[in-house]
Scaffold this motif. Structure first.
Motif, PDB file in Angstrom:
ATOM      1  N   ASP A  69       1.021  -1.124   0.267  1.00 38.08           N
ATOM      2  CA  ASP A  69       0.100   0.004  -0.082  1.00 38.08           C
ATOM      3  C   ASP A  69       0.916   1.328   0.133  1.00 38.08           C
ATOM      4  OD1 ASP A  69      -2.072   1.721   0.275  1.00 38.08           O
ATOM      5  OD2 ASP A  69      -2.624   1.448   2.357  1.00 38.08           O
ATOM      6  N   LYS A  85      -0.361   4.521  -0.070  1.00 44.16           N
ATOM      7  CA  LYS A  85      -0.882   5.478   0.423  1.00 44.16           C
ATOM      8  C   LYS A  85      -0.136   6.003   1.946  1.00 44.16           C
ATOM      9  CE  LYS A  85      -5.096   4.743  -1.288  1.00 44.16           C
ATOM     10  NZ  LYS A  85      -6.368   4.095  -1.038  1.00 44.16           N
ATOM     11  N   GLU A  86       0.028   4.679   2.694  1.00 47.06           N
ATOM     12  CA  GLU A  86       0.866   5.029   3.921  1.00 47.06           C
ATOM     13  C   GLU A  86       2.106   4.555   4.098  1.00 47.06           C
ATOM     14  OE1 GLU A  86      -1.943   4.012   7.002  1.00 47.06           O
ATOM     15  OE2 GLU A  86      -3.652   4.543   6.320  1.00 47.06           O
ATOM     16  N   ASN A  87       2.835   4.394   2.836  1.00 46.41           N
ATOM     17  CA  ASN A  87       4.060   3.779   3.076  1.00 46.41           C
ATOM     18  C   ASN A  87       5.199   5.185   3.049  1.00 46.41           C
ATOM     19  OD1 ASN A  87       6.473   2.800   2.067  1.00 46.41           O
ATOM     20  ND2 ASN A  87       5.589   1.305   0.867  1.00 46.41           N
ATOM     21  N   ALA A  88       5.806   5.263   4.151  1.00 50.42           N
ATOM     22  CA  ALA A  88       6.545   6.519   4.404  1.00 50.42           C
ATOM     23  C   ALA A  88       7.822   6.465   3.411  1.00 50.42           C
ATOM     24  CB  ALA A  88       6.902   6.628   5.979  1.00 50.42           C
ATOM     25  N   HIS A 128       7.251   7.464   0.016  1.00 50.70           N
ATOM     26  CA  HIS A 128       7.011   9.017  -0.143  1.00 50.70           C
ATOM     27  C   HIS A 128       8.255   9.736  -0.162  1.00 50.70           C
ATOM     28  CE1 HIS A 128       2.770   8.641  -0.729  1.00 50.70           C
ATOM     29  NE2 HIS A 128       2.613   7.828   0.252  1.00 50.70           N
TER      30      HIS A 128
END
Length: 158
Positions: free
Chosen positions: A41, A43-46, A49
């Motif tokens: 995922d 979206k919440e993969n620091a 990003h």
């Protein structure tokens, strides 16, 4: 097109940074993005990003350096006859007339300037005051603390 003066050393430093960005940093961040993408995922993969942000920085810096190099007018001061005049690229020894304090500056392009190591921008007040002067000349430099008189002690083209 506007050309910007740059010393040979400044151009070499930019070329070395560009080479490192393209051959080491860019592949490393691409690998980091691929690895982070494998974690699922996004979206919440620091990690993903952070790697994408780093990639944006690297690509921006590559474009910045390529632009600077394409608009650079590289000046090799060592190929010029030293007539004792302060010109772009020259290394200048100056002495404060009041205190006797000596300083050494090399006049370089805006991107090369690093006051801590004595490299001052050709557009700085000190450089503007020195350019065109010769050994033995007195020059008044406007500083934050007021006007200071310096004597040009030596001019080297190195």
């Amino acid at each position: 097109m506007q050309r910007y003066p740059m010393t040979v050393q400044g151009a070499e430093a930019l070329k070395a940074e560009l080479n490192k960005l393209k051959s080491i940093d860019r592949p490393a961040v691409t690998a980091a993005i691929a690895e982070a993408r494998a974690h699922g995922d996004l979206k919440e993969n620091a990690e993903y990003h952070a790697a994408r942000e780093q990639q944006g920085f690297i690509e921006g810096r590559i474009q910045d350096i390529e632009g600077k190099l394409s608009n650079a007018q590289i000046i090799d001061i060592t190929q010029m006859a030293n007539n004792g005049k302060v010109i772009f690229g020259a290394t200048v020894d100056i002495e404060n007339v009041d205190t006797g304090e000596e300083k050494t500056y090399q006049i370089v392009g805006d991107d090369e300037a690093d006051f801590k190591v004595g490299k001052i921008s050709v557009n700085s007040p000190i450089a503007r005051g020195l350019v065109g002067k010769s050994e033995g000349d007195a020059v008044l430099i406007e500083t934050p603390g007021g006007r200071v008189e310096y004597e040009v002690v030596a001019v080297r083209y190195e």
